[in-house]
Scaffold this motif. Sequence first.
Motif, short mmCIF file in Angstrom:
data_model
loop_
_atom_site.label_atom_id
_atom_site.label_comp_id
_atom_site.label_asym_id
_atom_site.label_seq_id
_atom_site.Cartn_x
_atom_site.Cartn_y
_atom_site.Cartn_z
N ASN A 1 -10.05 -2.35 -61.73
CA ASN A 1 -9.74 -1.33 -60.93
C ASN A 1 -8.64 -1.67 -59.79
O ASN A 1 -8.56 -2.86 -59.37
CB ASN A 1 -10.93 -0.86 -59.88
N LEU A 2 -8.13 -0.78 -59.15
CA LEU A 2 -6.87 -1.06 -58.28
C LEU A 2 -6.97 -0.15 -57.36
O LEU A 2 -6.81 1.35 -57.80
CB LEU A 2 -5.59 -1.27 -58.88
N THR A 3 -7.32 -0.39 -56.05
CA THR A 3 -7.49 0.82 -55.04
C THR A 3 -6.10 0.67 -54.04
O THR A 3 -5.85 -0.46 -53.59
CB THR A 3 -8.65 0.59 -54.06
N VAL A 4 -5.36 1.62 -54.04
CA VAL A 4 -4.14 1.57 -53.17
C VAL A 4 -4.14 2.34 -51.93
O VAL A 4 -4.43 3.47 -51.98
CB VAL A 4 -2.88 2.25 -54.01
N GLY B 1 -7.73 5.37 -55.77
CA GLY B 1 -8.46 4.35 -56.68
C GLY B 1 -8.10 4.44 -58.12
O GLY B 1 -8.31 5.64 -58.59
N TYR B 2 -7.54 3.42 -58.66
CA TYR B 2 -7.21 3.71 -60.15
C TYR B 2 -8.18 3.06 -60.88
O TYR B 2 -8.63 1.89 -60.45
CB TYR B 2 -5.79 2.96 -60.28
N GLU C 1 -14.47 3.22 -63.92
CA GLU C 1 -14.35 3.83 -62.42
C GLU C 1 -15.61 3.63 -61.75
O GLU C 1 -16.82 3.66 -62.25
CB GLU C 1 -14.02 5.41 -62.59
N SER C 2 -15.71 3.46 -60.65
CA SER C 2 -16.86 3.27 -59.62
C SER C 2 -17.42 4.57 -59.58
O SER C 2 -16.90 5.55 -58.63
CB SER C 2 -16.37 2.75 -58.35
N TYR D 1 -8.78 7.91 -60.25
CA TYR D 1 -10.07 8.50 -60.47
C TYR D 1 -10.95 8.96 -59.34
O TYR D 1 -11.64 9.70 -59.01
CB TYR D 1 -11.04 7.58 -61.07
N TYR D 2 -10.14 8.58 -57.86
CA TYR D 2 -10.57 8.91 -56.67
C TYR D 2 -9.45 8.98 -55.69
O TYR D 2 -8.45 8.27 -55.85
CB TYR D 2 -11.76 8.57 -56.06
#
Length: 489
Positions: free
Chosen positions: A357-360, A420-421, A427-428, A404-405
């Motif tokens: 996961n990567l959250t930008v 969020g990727y 995905e969470s 995904y979000y």
Amino acid sequence: MIKVFIEGHSYKHDLFELIRVFFPGEEIEFINEDDTDTEELLIHSSLLDRADYNLACSKIYKDGNLIKEIIINIDDIHIQGISKSRIIKNAIKKSIYDSLINLIDGEVPWGILTGIRPIKVSHDLINNNKDIYEVKRILMDEFRIHKDKAQLMIDIAMSQRKHIYPLVENKYSLYIGIPFCPSRCSYCSFPAFAVGNNYDKVGRYVDTLIYEIKGIKEIMEGKWLNTVYIGGGTPTSIKSRDLERVIATVKESFKSEDIREFTVEAGRPDTLDMEMLKMIKSMEVDRISINPQTMNPKTLEKIGRNHDIKSIISSYNMAKDLGFDIINMDIILGLAGEDLKDVAYTLNEIEKLDPENLTVHTLALKRGSRLFNKNENHDEASNEIQRMLKLTEAKAAEIGMFPYYLYRQKQMVGNLENIGYSKLGKESIYNISMMEEKETIIGAGLGAVSKIYNPKDNTIKRLPNFKGLKEYLNRMDELIEKKKNLIIR
Ligand SMILES: C[S@@+](CC[C@H](N)C(=O)[O-])C[C@H]1O[C@@H](n2cnc3c(N)ncnc32)[C@H](O)[C@@H]1O
Ligand code: SF4
């Protein structure tokens, strides 16, 4: 200074948020009497609510002259899935948008949407319109959202639906907040205390938190705990044995075989060692975060993270070797002094690590953060944020991740979004539930908010925990009683 005069409606807050998007940093004053002679820019917004017609009207005056007028006939607008009151509010905002859009050089990619949960709008439209092309048209025409953002909203909503529907009444998630950090980062305004030398208060906090979790167990008896998220602050900044006590309480109190996802925000690499990671892994936690924010050493120092790049990489590798299923990494775009090249470097370094996961995040200048108080100049970064977001989007696709979000915050540089990727199937679920608000979330810990969702009428009842440490520690029985009243009675 921008003056605003409202007549016939009370959407002051919504107009404030929208006008701020057009003129970031400008003072906005709502006036009680129409003053078309003013030398300031004057926005006049009115709703004409008559028996045989409803009109939303915006007039813009500059130096006393009327320079733009937009009138929208509300009776011409019919959108399935959008209530009449929302249609009226939209029409008022749309008339403002249309009258201001040619006065500025920049773009307003999110159109009239000023809320923090745009994907909820796409879900509502998809629920009521079978045709995705029609949903996209509505987003673009009625909300003035740019084509690429409208597509993104639909793509994300479609990918989330299997995690949201069908709605299950007795399903819920549990958020546990641990508001301690090794030190304070300059951009952050989350409630978090530096652990420091005085560990006594941490011990008392953990005891109270455990008591609260046990209270929640009694209240939620017979319901299905779907996901657990331990966040903060930095949960791993407390002693490993204390965090273990919290996780063990959850495992013992609820049917752990039914919990579909268990996240611990490990966050700061300087809180992670083999003992801590081994403990988390042994408790069968399947998702952790190890957050670089940036992979550029100079920026890291500037934002006061108090750790180096080497520790990000070594703690990540340690976690990988221990076999964690999903590792998330958070980054922030728009950090002071960073340009597109710096972001490209961060992304390339993250690509080498290969997280699931990567959250930008886009930098939000929040009150209460040291960065906000310093009032640094972020104009340059603001102009580049769009390109930075595009770059992250391209890189995420290249490394096999999909968005995904998505959520937005107030005071974001460039007024854009956080995304969020995830790799497919990683995905969470908690992040989706928390953002889309179609499932009950029970909050434990300082400042945590419980949101009780009722699928029958699609409503949410909110109950915030105390934000002050003293109250949280001393008034726990009262808090548990309030939760009980809201949920059981
Ligand atoms: C609640 S914080 C906890 C994370 C953890 N303590 C850490 O620092 O790694 C979650 C994330 O919010 C983001 N964040 C915090 N303050 C922000 C701000 N002002 N603007 C944008 N993102 C922010 C950071 O990426 C951070 O990792
Ligand atoms: S970003 Fe994380 S570590 Fe830094 S102050 Fe905020 S919560 Fe604490």
